[in-house]
Design a protein around this motif. Structure first.
Motif, PDB file in Angstrom:
ATOM      1  N   ALA A   1      -8.060  -2.855   1.690  1.00 51.29           N
ATOM      2  CA  ALA A   1      -7.504  -2.279   0.468  1.00 51.29           C
ATOM      3  C   ALA A   1      -7.086  -3.399  -0.486  1.00 51.29           C
ATOM      4  CB  ALA A   1      -6.324  -1.385   0.816  1.00 51.29           C
TER       5      ALA A   1
ATOM      6  N   SER B   1       4.695  -8.124  12.680  1.00 46.55           N
ATOM      7  CA  SER B   1       5.085  -9.366  13.339  1.00 46.55           C
ATOM      8  C   SER B   1       6.089  -9.085  14.448  1.00 46.55           C
ATOM      9  CB  SER B   1       5.688 -10.326  12.316  1.00 46.55           C
ATOM     10  OG  SER B   1       6.815  -9.729  11.727  1.00 46.55           O
TER      11      SER B   1
ATOM     12  N   GLY C   1       1.420 -10.477   7.018  1.00 50.11           N
ATOM     13  CA  GLY C   1       1.686  -9.038   7.131  1.00 50.11           C
ATOM     14  C   GLY C   1       0.627  -8.309   7.933  1.00 50.11           C
ATOM     15  N   TYR C   2      -0.651  -8.682   7.756  1.00 51.14           N
ATOM     16  CA  TYR C   2      -1.735  -7.995   8.467  1.00 51.14           C
ATOM     17  C   TYR C   2      -2.922  -8.935   8.540  1.00 51.14           C
ATOM     18  CZ  TYR C   2      -2.401  -7.160   3.478  1.00 51.14           C
ATOM     19  OH  TYR C   2      -2.479  -7.326   2.126  1.00 51.14           O
TER      20      TYR C   2
ATOM     21  N   ASN D   1     -12.179  -6.810  25.554  1.00 54.24           N
ATOM     22  CA  ASN D   1     -10.798  -6.456  25.863  1.00 54.24           C
ATOM     23  C   ASN D   1     -10.511  -4.981  25.672  1.00 54.24           C
ATOM     24  OD1 ASN D   1      -9.723  -8.794  26.849  1.00 54.24           O
ATOM     25  ND2 ASN D   1      -9.490  -9.674  24.810  1.00 54.24           N
ATOM     26  N   ALA D   2     -11.460  -4.238  25.133  1.00 52.31           N
ATOM     27  CA  ALA D   2     -11.254  -2.797  24.973  1.00 52.31           C
ATOM     28  C   ALA D   2     -11.710  -2.049  26.223  1.00 52.31           C
ATOM     29  CB  ALA D   2     -12.007  -2.298  23.745  1.00 52.31           C
TER      30      ALA D   2
ATOM     31  N   VAL E   1       6.490 -16.667  12.927  1.00 54.75           N
ATOM     32  CA  VAL E   1       6.498 -15.786  11.756  1.00 54.75           C
ATOM     33  C   VAL E   1       7.883 -15.178  11.560  1.00 54.75           C
ATOM     34  CG1 VAL E   1       5.581 -13.622  10.838  1.00 54.75           C
ATOM     35  CG2 VAL E   1       4.040 -15.275  11.902  1.00 54.75           C
TER      36      VAL E   1
ATOM     37  N   SER F   1      -1.568  -5.221  15.027  1.00 58.73           N
ATOM     38  CA  SER F   1      -2.295  -6.125  14.135  1.00 58.73           C
ATOM     39  C   SER F   1      -1.649  -6.183  12.756  1.00 58.73           C
ATOM     40  CB  SER F   1      -3.757  -5.699  14.025  1.00 58.73           C
ATOM     41  OG  SER F   1      -3.845  -4.501  13.309  1.00 58.73           O
ATOM     42  N   MET F   2      -0.632  -5.363  12.503  1.00 55.94           N
ATOM     43  CA  MET F   2      -0.007  -5.364  11.174  1.00 55.94           C
ATOM     44  C   MET F   2       1.467  -5.725  11.223  1.00 55.94           C
ATOM     45  SD  MET F   2      -1.353  -1.632  10.167  1.00 55.94           S
ATOM     46  CE  MET F   2      -2.833  -1.042  10.951  1.00 55.94           C
TER      47      MET F   2
ATOM     48  N   ASP G   1      -3.240 -12.257  11.032  1.00 56.58           N
ATOM     49  CA  ASP G   1      -2.648 -11.323  11.979  1.00 56.58           C
ATOM     50  C   ASP G   1      -1.560 -12.094  12.718  1.00 56.58           C
ATOM     51  OD1 ASP G   1      -1.984  -9.905  14.243  1.00 56.58           O
ATOM     52  OD2 ASP G   1      -4.025  -9.278  14.700  1.00 56.58           O
ATOM     53  N   PRO G   2      -0.276 -11.683  12.587  1.00 57.02           N
ATOM     54  CA  PRO G   2       0.815 -12.514  13.116  1.00 57.02           C
ATOM     55  C   PRO G   2       0.761 -12.703  14.625  1.00 57.02           C
ATOM     56  CG  PRO G   2       1.608 -10.336  12.519  1.00 57.02           C
ATOM     57  CD  PRO G   2       0.206 -10.443  11.984  1.00 57.02           C
TER      58      PRO G   2
ATOM     59  N   PHE H   1      -6.447  -5.573  32.426  1.00 55.25           N
ATOM     60  CA  PHE H   1      -7.726  -5.552  31.732  1.00 55.25           C
ATOM     61  C   PHE H   1      -8.004  -6.798  30.925  1.00 55.25           C
ATOM     62  CE2 PHE H   1      -6.667  -0.983  32.221  1.00 55.25           C
ATOM     63  CZ  PHE H   1      -7.626  -0.746  33.185  1.00 55.25           C
ATOM     64  N   GLN H   2      -7.010  -7.623  30.677  1.00 51.15           N
ATOM     65  CA  GLN H   2      -7.277  -8.823  29.899  1.00 51.15           C
ATOM     66  C   GLN H   2      -7.091 -10.076  30.738  1.00 51.15           C
ATOM     67  OE1 GLN H   2      -4.893  -8.313  26.388  1.00 51.15           O
ATOM     68  NE2 GLN H   2      -6.157  -6.629  25.697  1.00 51.15           N
TER      69      GLN H   2
ATOM     70  N   SER I   1      -8.439  -5.776   8.665  1.00 57.72           N
ATOM     71  CA  SER I   1      -7.693  -4.575   9.026  1.00 57.72           C
ATOM     72  C   SER I   1      -7.738  -3.644   7.823  1.00 57.72           C
ATOM     73  CB  SER I   1      -6.249  -4.935   9.384  1.00 57.72           C
ATOM     74  OG  SER I   1      -5.614  -5.521   8.266  1.00 57.72           O
ATOM     75  N   THR I   2      -7.335  -2.393   8.036  1.00 57.98           N
ATOM     76  CA  THR I   2      -7.401  -1.423   6.951  1.00 57.98           C
ATOM     77  C   THR I   2      -6.632  -1.873   5.702  1.00 57.98           C
ATOM     78  OG1 THR I   2      -7.468   0.157   8.740  1.00 57.98           O
ATOM     79  CG2 THR I   2      -7.286   1.043   6.534  1.00 57.98           C
ATOM     80  N   PRO I   3      -5.375  -2.323   5.855  1.00 60.35           N
ATOM     81  CA  PRO I   3      -4.682  -2.782   4.643  1.00 60.35           C
ATOM     82  C   PRO I   3      -5.353  -3.994   3.999  1.00 60.35           C
ATOM     83  CG  PRO I   3      -3.328  -3.153   6.610  1.00 60.35           C
ATOM     84  CD  PRO I   3      -4.486  -2.316   7.019  1.00 60.35           C
TER      85      PRO I   3
ATOM     86  N   LEU J   1       4.257 -15.137  16.770  1.00 59.26           N
ATOM     87  CA  LEU J   1       5.174 -14.088  16.298  1.00 59.26           C
ATOM     88  C   LEU J   1       6.572 -14.664  16.101  1.00 59.26           C
ATOM     89  CD1 LEU J   1       4.213 -10.975  18.466  1.00 59.26           C
ATOM     90  CD2 LEU J   1       3.831 -11.304  16.032  1.00 59.26           C
TER      91      LEU J   1
ATOM     92  N   TYR K   1      -1.296  -3.122  31.155  1.00 56.07           N
ATOM     93  CA  TYR K   1      -2.672  -3.095  30.637  1.00 56.07           C
ATOM     94  C   TYR K   1      -3.192  -4.506  30.414  1.00 56.07           C
ATOM     95  CZ  TYR K   1      -6.340  -2.385  27.102  1.00 56.07           C
ATOM     96  OH  TYR K   1      -7.510  -2.427  26.381  1.00 56.07           O
TER      97      TYR K   1
ATOM     98  N   LYS L   1      -8.855  -4.765  -4.124  1.00 56.66           N
ATOM     99  CA  LYS L   1      -8.118  -4.822  -5.399  1.00 56.66           C
ATOM    100  C   LYS L   1      -8.104  -6.232  -5.975  1.00 56.66           C
ATOM    101  CE  LYS L   1      -4.197  -2.637  -4.181  1.00 56.66           C
ATOM    102  NZ  LYS L   1      -2.796  -2.258  -4.383  1.00 56.66           N
TER     103      LYS L   1
ATOM    104  N   LEU M   1       0.834  -1.200   0.000  1.00 57.39           N
ATOM    105  CA  LEU M   1       0.000   0.000   0.000  1.00 57.39           C
ATOM    106  C   LEU M   1       0.864   1.244   0.000  1.00 57.39           C
ATOM    107  CD1 LEU M   1      -2.713  -0.765   2.699  1.00 57.39           C
ATOM    108  CD2 LEU M   1      -2.989  -0.720   0.233  1.00 57.39           C
TER     109      LEU M   1
END
Lengths: 294, 444
Positions: B263, A240, B253-254, B82-83, B412, A237-238, B199-200, A257-258, B258-260, B409, A253, B267, A134
């Motif tokens: 996209a 690694s 990668g994501y 979790n938020a 990956v 989330s993006m 999501d890794p 919280f988790q 997610s936003t990417p 992780l 945190y 495409k 991107l």
């Protein structure tokens, strides 16, 4: 006699809020950091007891490799990022306050603008410039044969540093400008009469006199570094390279919280506060010693 | 001249405040409610409060409120679990208050039971309702003989894919088995596209894959948790994904949605998503995707089950509720009555229906977005029926998922493999569970 009680009455709204939203939570956090909950049965149905744990939570926090790694990571981050940012802020402030600056008001506002963008939004914006496929930057670098993964395990810390620098440089610049504006004009006049050039004015007048502002920005930045949260949280989330305890605050945190482990979370929070306190005191101490020498 | 408050009084006041603060942080009598006598249904009218992050839940409650005149349900929106939502619920319960009903993700139900925050519904006759629920949903709120919540929606796994590119452009067919998935992934990679992204750091896919393969990671035996996170089915599954990761056949990668991801999916560069059925609503927001996407079965193994479960929520009656019988009456309506299910689908956009024989009216129709497919009836329903009913969620699931995510992780990043990481994670998880006083054994 009345006047004796008046200040207390007038301060009461503030004092009550201060007591219940600042002092009491801090005390509770400290107390909680010494407690642990033990449960019995498959899912605790046979009861739970909260007991005094001594330093168990602190030991667990300090032997939690994810947490200690996160502190070391923030130290490395701080040494590089705070230095770069403060130097950049100082240079920008000096340039904008120099006699030959054009449209200082406009540029001041432009440099300050990123500070008005919340950290989460800023990180999402920057992520578009980081994500391979991107990002025009990654594409452009690819054309000239440079392959970078801004979100890779080795790079992502510095990608975060870039976002933080972008956000806060203008803010720190403003603090320094405020102090520069407080320098009396007669000092500049005297320097001019003595034949000092612009560089000499910077090194002999401006830099020594903005030291308090520099100290303030450095201490704020050290504390801010230890509290880094939103940027790695959004990027996780993006990338690694970001685990669930990437920064000390993310770790506290997660426990609070988790994982619902308030003892451990409180112990980590106290350690973070102590670290910020020690680092800030060290920064002040170094500054005082340098001040005495000069 | 004297100070307004004598110093001694001030100190006493401070000490009282401190004592109150200390009392607040002691754990509530976890399990006490579930040992005391059951609370009988109330004679008069009852008002229930309900905290959830589902949107427009009040509209669902209003339907129930209008259907009878004894119970009134008031819904309040809270942030996602979790938020901050979970922290809010647990703090309220610790302080002795909180709502009667709260939304808790299925996998977090035992964690809430552990915190002493839930009422065991088996003591209010909920076991009799089992026949009205989808077995795959009901199995997930059960620990031993206790029933800790009412399942509200589930996420049976399926494969959503861009049919236009996948079949039209590349001439591929959706993979029926994981072996075929690998072959297809090779083809897609050769064509310069990506079959799927992960999501890794999100470890929740690992139990999702493992339960489909037939493993039961957390097995309650009497008062002991037996861990099977490195059993033969799991290791076979781990070995498969090691191969996929080593050859870079999926992108890490994501994560999806997610936003990417949007996209890339817009495409036509990312071609599929293997995950919970609730993914349909998110995929429908892929720009320009209308009519191009379709749904297929989750790829499967020779053994194991047709599908696994990813995500889903429950409505739990909290331990501080004074009206558990009435709360259960409302939840029975909301989660099994066709009116309740339809109201939840229409207003709150829930995942798969928790009811035994009712998937929701709007879901029986063909979908314009998914190539005119009746995908709910043709694909998701069989996936929901083909679940691993032995699967039980453990307490501390969030921590377990994070530990698995951190392990992923490492995989990956090339520092480990799933086959190496899972046994290590199992040791760590056993240690974490033991530390809070649970009895844990690792299966040999």
């Amino acid at each position: 006699m009345r006047s004796k009680s008046a200040p207390w009455v007038l301060m009461a709204p503030f004092l009550l809020l201060f007591l219940f939203t600042m002092v009491l939570p801090i005390i509770i956090a400290i107390v909680q950091s010494f407690l642990t909950v033990q449960r019995t049965g498959l899912v605790g149905e046979d009861g739970a007891v909260s007991r005094f744990a001594g330093l168990e939570n602190y030991l667990a926090a300090l032997t939690n490799q994810n947490f200690t790694d996160s502190i070391l990571r923030m130290l490395a981050f701080g040494v590089v990022q705070v230095t770069v940012m403060i130097v950049a802020s100082t240079i920008l402030a000096l340039l904008l306050e120099s006699a030959s600056a054009r449209w200082p008001g406009l540029f001041r506002a432009a440099y300050f603008l990123p500070y008005g963008i919340p950290g989460v939004i800023a990180t999402i914006l920057w992520s578009f410039l980081y994500v391979p496929g991107l990002s025009p930057i990654v594409d452009a670098l690819g054309w000239v044969g440079i392959d970078v993964d801004f979100l890779g395990p080795n790079m992502v810390l510095w990608s975060i540093a870039n976002i933080v620098t972008w956000t806060y440089t203008g803010y720190n610049m403003l603090i320094i400008i405020a102090q520069l504006k407080a320098i009396p004009a007669d000092l500049y006049e005297a320097a001019k009469i003595d034949g000092a050039g612009p560089l000499r004015v910077v090194t002999s007048i401006q830099l020594p006199l903005i030291r308090p502002a520099l100290m303030l920005t450095i201490i704020f930045s050290i504390i801010g570094t230890l509290q880094l949260f939103a940027e790695p949280q959004v990027l996780s989330s993006m990338s690694s390279g970001i685990n669930s305890e990437y920064t000390p605050n993310l770790s506290a945190y997660a426990y609070a919280f988790q994982y619902n482990d308030l003892g451990m979370a409180s112990a980590e929070a106290v350690i973070i506060a102590l670290a910020a306190f020690i680092l800030s005191a060290a920064a002040l101490g170094i500054s005082n010693r340098l001040g005495r020498k000069s | 001249m004297r100070p307004l408050v004598p110093r001694r009084t001030a100190l006493a006041g401070g000490a009282a405040a401190l004592a109150a603060g200390l009392a607040a942080c002691a754990p509530t009598g976890a399990g006490k409610v579930n040992a005391e006598a059951v609370i009988p249904p109330s004679d008069g009218p009852v008002t229930l409060t309900y905290w959830a992050w589902l949107k427009d839940l009040q509209k669902v409650a209003d339907k129930f409120n209008a259907s009878q005149d004894r119970i009134t349900v008031n819904a309040t929106w809270i942030p996602g679990g979790n938020a901050g939502g979970y922290a809010k619920i647990l703090s309220a319960v610790a302080a002795g208050g909180g709502p009667d009903i709260a939304q808790v993700e299925l996998r977090s139900v035992p964690e809430f039971a552990l915190a002493g925050a839930l009422t065991d519904l088996s003591r209010y006759g909920f076991a009799d309702d089992e026949k009205d629920f989808d077995p795959g949903a009901f199995a997930q709120i059960k620990v031993g003989d206790s029933l800790w919540a009412v399942p509200q929606d589930t996420g049976p796994g399926a494969m959503f894919f861009n049919k236009d590119v996948f079949e039209g452009e590349l001439g591929l067919t959706p993979p029926k088995t994981w072996d075929e998935f690998r072959t297809v992934a090779e083809e897609v990679t050769k064509a310069g596209k990506t079959l799927m992204t992960l999501d890794p750091g999100d470890g929740s896919v690992l139990p999702f894959w493992a339960m489909q393969k037939g493993s039961v990671w957390f097995e309650p035996q009497d008062d002991t948790w037996v861990l099977n996170m490195a059993d033969d089915p799991t290791m076979e599954m781990a070995d498969f994904w090691d191969g996929i990761f080593a050859d870079k056949l999926v992108s890490t990668g994501y994560g999806a949605f997610s936003t990417p991801w949007y996209a890339a999916a817009g495409k036509g560069d990312v071609l599929s998503y293997v995950g919970g059925s609730w993914g349909d609503a998110l995929i429908e927001t892929v720009p320009g995707g209308k009519g191009k996407w379709a749904v297929a079965d989750m790829p499967r193994w020779d053994d194991g089950y047709a599908s696994g479960g990813l995500g889903g929520s429950s409505a739990a009656v909290l331990s501080t509720s004074e009206h558990p019988a009435e709360a259960l009456e409302f939840l029975r309506w909301m989660c099994t009555d066709p009116d309740g299910i339809d109201a939840m689908i229409e207003n709150s956009g829930i995942g798969w229906s928790p009811a035994a024989d009712y998937i929701g009216k709007s879901r029986e129709k063909a979908s314009d977005f998914f190539s005119g497919q009746k995908y709910n009836v043709d694909v998701i329903e069989p996936m929901a029926k083909g679940q691993n009913l032995d699967w039980t969620w453990a307490p501390l699931m969030q921590r377990i998922i994070d530990r698995l995510g951190d392990g992923m992780l490492d995989v990956v990043g090339g520092g480990s493999t799933f086959t190496k990481m899972l046994p290590q994670a199992q040791d760590d998880i056993a240690e974490i569970m033991r530390k809070i006083g649970l009895k844990v054994e690792i299966a040999k």
